[in-house]
Enzyme design. Structure first.
Site, PDB file in Angstrom:
ATOM      1  N   GLU A 281      -5.144  -8.748   0.024  1.00  0.00           N
ATOM      2  CA  GLU A 281      -5.826  -8.427   1.284  1.00  0.00           C
ATOM      3  C   GLU A 281      -7.298  -8.235   0.946  1.00  0.00           C
ATOM      4  O   GLU A 281      -7.633  -7.412   0.090  1.00  0.00           O
ATOM      5  CB  GLU A 281      -5.278  -7.151   1.945  1.00  0.00           C
ATOM      6  CG  GLU A 281      -3.911  -7.330   2.568  1.00  0.00           C
ATOM      7  CD  GLU A 281      -3.438  -6.107   3.356  1.00  0.00           C
ATOM      8  OE1 GLU A 281      -4.282  -5.362   3.890  1.00  0.00           O
ATOM      9  OE2 GLU A 281      -2.208  -5.916   3.420  1.00  0.00           O
TER      10      GLU A 281
ATOM     11  N   GLU B 175       0.823  -1.227   0.000  1.00  0.00           N
ATOM     12  CA  GLU B 175       0.000   0.000   0.000  1.00  0.00           C
ATOM     13  C   GLU B 175       0.857   1.279   0.000  1.00  0.00           C
ATOM     14  O   GLU B 175       0.643   2.195   0.793  1.00  0.00           O
ATOM     15  CB  GLU B 175      -0.971   0.000   1.204  1.00  0.00           C
ATOM     16  CG  GLU B 175      -1.948  -1.154   1.130  1.00  0.00           C
ATOM     17  CD  GLU B 175      -3.061  -1.143   2.178  1.00  0.00           C
ATOM     18  OE1 GLU B 175      -3.026  -0.310   3.105  1.00  0.00           O
ATOM     19  OE2 GLU B 175      -3.983  -1.976   2.053  1.00  0.00           O
TER      20      GLU B 175
HETATM   21  O1  AHR Z   1      -4.835  -5.893   7.297  1.00  0.00           O
HETATM   22  C1  AHR Z   1      -4.784  -4.706   8.019  1.00  0.00           C
HETATM   23  C2  AHR Z   1      -4.109  -3.591   7.250  1.00  0.00           C
HETATM   24  O2  AHR Z   1      -4.930  -3.187   6.207  1.00  0.00           O
HETATM   25  C3  AHR Z   1      -2.814  -3.931   6.590  1.00  0.00           C
HETATM   26  O3  AHR Z   1      -1.743  -3.801   7.444  1.00  0.00           O
HETATM   27  C4  AHR Z   1      -2.717  -2.914   5.498  1.00  0.00           C
HETATM   28  O4  AHR Z   1      -2.006  -3.389   4.388  1.00  0.00           O
HETATM   29  C5  AHR Z   1      -4.149  -2.579   5.182  1.00  0.00           C
HETATM   30  O5  AHR Z   1      -4.355  -1.211   5.197  1.00  0.00           O
END
Ligand code: AHR
Length: 509
Positions: free
Chosen positions: A292, A180
Site C-alpha cells: 500500500e 496492518e
Molecule cells: O487504503 C486505505 C487503508 O489504508 C487500508 O484499508 C488500510 O490497510 C490502510 O490503513
C-alpha cells in the site's frame, strides 16, 4: 523546452548503461482494490450500469486500468479484510448475505467476491494477490480459501469452486498474512509477538494446502519494532515482508519530498531482512512488498474516512507519485512488489460517477512509468540544485496522524531521476521529476559509452501550477504532452519545466 548553451546548464545527469543497479520487477506497477467506499461498487463493479459489461465490470474503468498495465492486483483489503468471511461472497448472488461491515462502518452486499475478483484479474491481465483475514477470521477459513482457489483434488472446497462454474484451479500465487495487524483500527489487532504466533499457524496450513504459494508477512512502515519482530519471526516461512506508507500534507515542498520516506523504509527494512536471513541461515530470498502506498492526507479525518476517501489529487501529488516510483526503482533489488492504494475512487488515479470517469493527476506518471520504465535500472548521477526542509515545514502538518520527520532525509535534489535500459541495453528510459515549483532547470545529460539516437520521444506531465487538479469539468488540466526530440548524441540538453514529470524514451546507438 529550448536548446540552450551548455554554459547555461544548472544541472548535470550522468548515465552509464554499464552501471546497472538491478532488475526492475514489473510487479512494482501493481495496484489494489478494497471493499471501501466506491472502489468496488460503483468503481470496478457497477451492476446494471449502461457502462458495465456482462460481468458487471465497468468497461470505462477497465480500459483506464488497462492503461496502467497492472501486473498484480491486491484484494479484498485493507482494513476490510480483517472482518471479511470470504465464503459470504461465493455462490448465487441473490443468496449471499448482506453484512454489517465494521472496518469502514458500512454494509457489504457480497455481490463481488472471490470468483468476481479472479474474473476481474483475468480481464485486466493481472495476477491475483489475496490478503487473508487474520482479524476475525480463522485458520480453517484461510486454509479453505487457498483450497477453493488452488485445490486440484476431489475435496470439498475445490469441488465447490467447480460447482460454482470454475473447473480449473485459479492458481493464486500471492497470499498476504493479514493486514496492518499492529493498528488499533484493525479488527483483531495484536502485539507483534502474538501476530507472529498466529501467522506461523496460518502460513503452515496455507502452505500445506498448496506448497507453491508465496506468502507475505504483515509489516508496518519498514523500520519499526513491529517490522523487526515480524521479520525475525516469519523469515523462514515468508517470501515477502509488506510495508505500507502514505505521504503528504504540510504544503507543497513537504508533499513532494515526503515520498523519500519510502527510501528510509526500504533501507532499514532491507537491513532487518538481511540480518534475519544471516542469523537464521535462510536460503530463500525475502523481498519487500510495498503493498500500500500513495499520497493520502486530505481525507484522513474520521468523518472523511467514512465518506470513502475520495481524495482529489493535484499536480504536486503527481510529482510525489513519480518520486515514490523513482524510489522503488532505485531499490529494485529489494522491493519486488508494490501496490498503489487504490485503483479507483478511493485515494485513486481513476475517478468515476455513474455516467463516466476522469483521470486524476496521479494517473499520468503511473501510466508513463508502467509503459516506459525498462527492465534494468541504472545508476543515475545527478548534480542539481537542492532544497531543504526546516523545522517550520515539519510543523506545518495538518490532518496528519503520522509522526514522521522527513527533513532529515534532505537536502533534496530538485531533480529526482531514474534511468533504465532493456536487457540488450538498447532502449533507454529516463524519468525526471523537477520539484522546483518556480524554475525550469536546464540540464546537461551525459551518456557514457553510448549515444541517444535522434527521434526519441519525450512525455511531460504538467499543468498551470502545482495546485492544479483534474475534474469532470476539466479532465485535462493536468495531462501528458508528447513530442519528439530531434537531437541525439552522447550529450543532450534538456530543460525540465517547473513542477513537471518528464519521461524520455529512446534508443541507444
Ligand atoms: O487504503 C486505505 C487503508 O489504508 C487500508 O484499508 C488500510 O490497510 C490502510 O490503513
Amino acid at each position: 523546452m529550448g536548446v540552450f548553451g551548455v554554459e547555461d546548464a544548472v544541472a548535470t545527469i550522468k548515465i552509464d548503461p554499464a552501471r546497472a543497479l538491478g532488475r526492475v520487477d514489473r510487479r512494482l506497477f501493481g495496484n489494489f482494490i478494497e471493499h471501501l467506499g466506491r472502489c468496488i461498487y460503483g468503481g470496478v463493479f457497477d451492476e446494471g450500469s449502461a457502462l458495465a459489461d456482462e460481468h458487471g465490470f465497468r468497461r470505462d474503468v477497465l480500459e483506464a486500468a488497462r492503461g496502467l498495465r497492472v501486473p498484480i492486483l491486491r484484494w479484498p483489503g485493507g482494513n476490510f479484510v480483517s472482518g471479511y468471511h470470504w465464503t459470504d461472497g461465493i455462490g448465487p448472488r441473490e443468496q449471499r448475505p448482506r453484512r454489517l461491515e465494521l472496518a469502514w462502518r458500512a454494509e457489504e452486499s457480497n455481490r463481488f467476491g472471490t470468483d468476481e475478483f479472479i474474473a476481474y484479474c483475468r480481464a485486466l491481465g493481472a495476477e491475483p494477490y489475496i490478503c487473508v483475514n487474520m482479524g476475525s477470521g480463522t485458520l480453517d477459513e484461510a486454509q479453505a480459501w487457498v483450497e477453493y482457489c488452488n485445490g486440484t483434488g476431489n475435496t470439498y472446497w475445490a469441488n465447490l469452486r467447480r460447482a460454482n462454474g470454475h473447473p480449473e484451479p485459479y492458481r493464486v500465487r500471492y497470499w498476504g498474512l493479514g493486514n496492518e495487524m499492529y493498528g488499533a483500527w484493525q479488527i483483531g489487532s495484536s502485539s507483534a509477538e502474538d501476530y507472529v504466533k498466529r501467522a506461523r499457524q496460518f502460513a503452515a496450513m496455507m502452505q500445506w494446502t498448496d506448497p507453491s504459494i508465496e506468502l507475505v508477512g504483515c509489516g508496518q512502515w519498514g523500520w519499526t519494532e513491529w517490522d523487526r519482530i515480524v521479520i525475525d519471526g516469519l523469515a523462514p516461512l515468508v517470501r515477502y515482508h509488506s510495508v505500507h506508507l502514505y505521504t503528504g500534507s504540510g504544503g507543497y515542498r513537504r508533499n513532494v519530498y515526503m515520498p523519500h520516506q519510502a527510501d528510509r523504509a526500504l533501507r532499514l527494512c532491507e537491513a532487518l531482512i538481511e540480518r534475519a536471513r544471516y542469523e537464521q541461515k535462510i536460503q530463500h530470498p525475502i523481498g519487500i512488498a510495498f503493498d500500500e502506498w500513495n499520497v493520502w492526507y486530505r481525507t484522513r479525518t474520521p468523518q472523511l474516512r467514512q465518506a470513502g476517501l475520495e481524495e482529489r489529487y493535484d499536480l504536486s501529488d503527481a510529482l510525489a507519485v513519480a518520486t515514490f516510483l523513482n524510489v522503488f526503482i532505485r531499490h529494485c533489488r529489494s522491493v519486488q512488489i508494490a501496490n498503489m492504494a487504490q485503483l479507483v475512487n478511493v485515494i485513486a488515479p481513476i475517478f468515476t460517477r455513474p455516467d463516466g470517469l476522469f483521470l486524476q493527476t496521479i494517473y499520468h506518471p503511473l501510466r508513463l512509468y508502467a509503459e516506459h520504465v525498462q527492465t534494468v535500472a541504472l545508476e543515475a548521477f545527478v548534480d542539481a540544485p537542492t532544497d531543504e526542509l526546516g523545522v517550520e515545514d515539519e510543523q506545518a502538518v495538518t490532518a496528519d496522524d503520522r509522526p514522521w520527520r522527513v527533513a532529515d532525509l534532505g537536502p533534496f535534489s530538485l531533480l529526482d531521476v531514474t534511468a533504465s535500459v532493456d536487457t540488450d541495453g538498447r532502449e533507454l528510459c529516463l524519468a525526471v521529476v523537477n520539484r522546483d515549483p518556480h524554475a525550469a532547470i536546464p540540464t546537461r545529460i551525459e551518456l557514457a559509452g553510448a549515444e541517444l539516437v535522434g527521434g526519441a520521444r519525450l512525455y511531460e506531465v504538467n499543468g498551470a501550477d502545482p495546485g492544479t487538479r483534474n475534474s469532470f469539468e476539466q479532465p485535462e488540466a493536468v495531462q501528458v504532452q508528447e513530442r519528439a526530440l530531434e537531437s541525439g548524441g552522447t550529450c543532450i540538453e534538456l530543460t525540465f519545466a517547473p513542477h513537471s514529470v518528464t519521461v524520455v524514451r529512446g534508443q541507444l546507438g
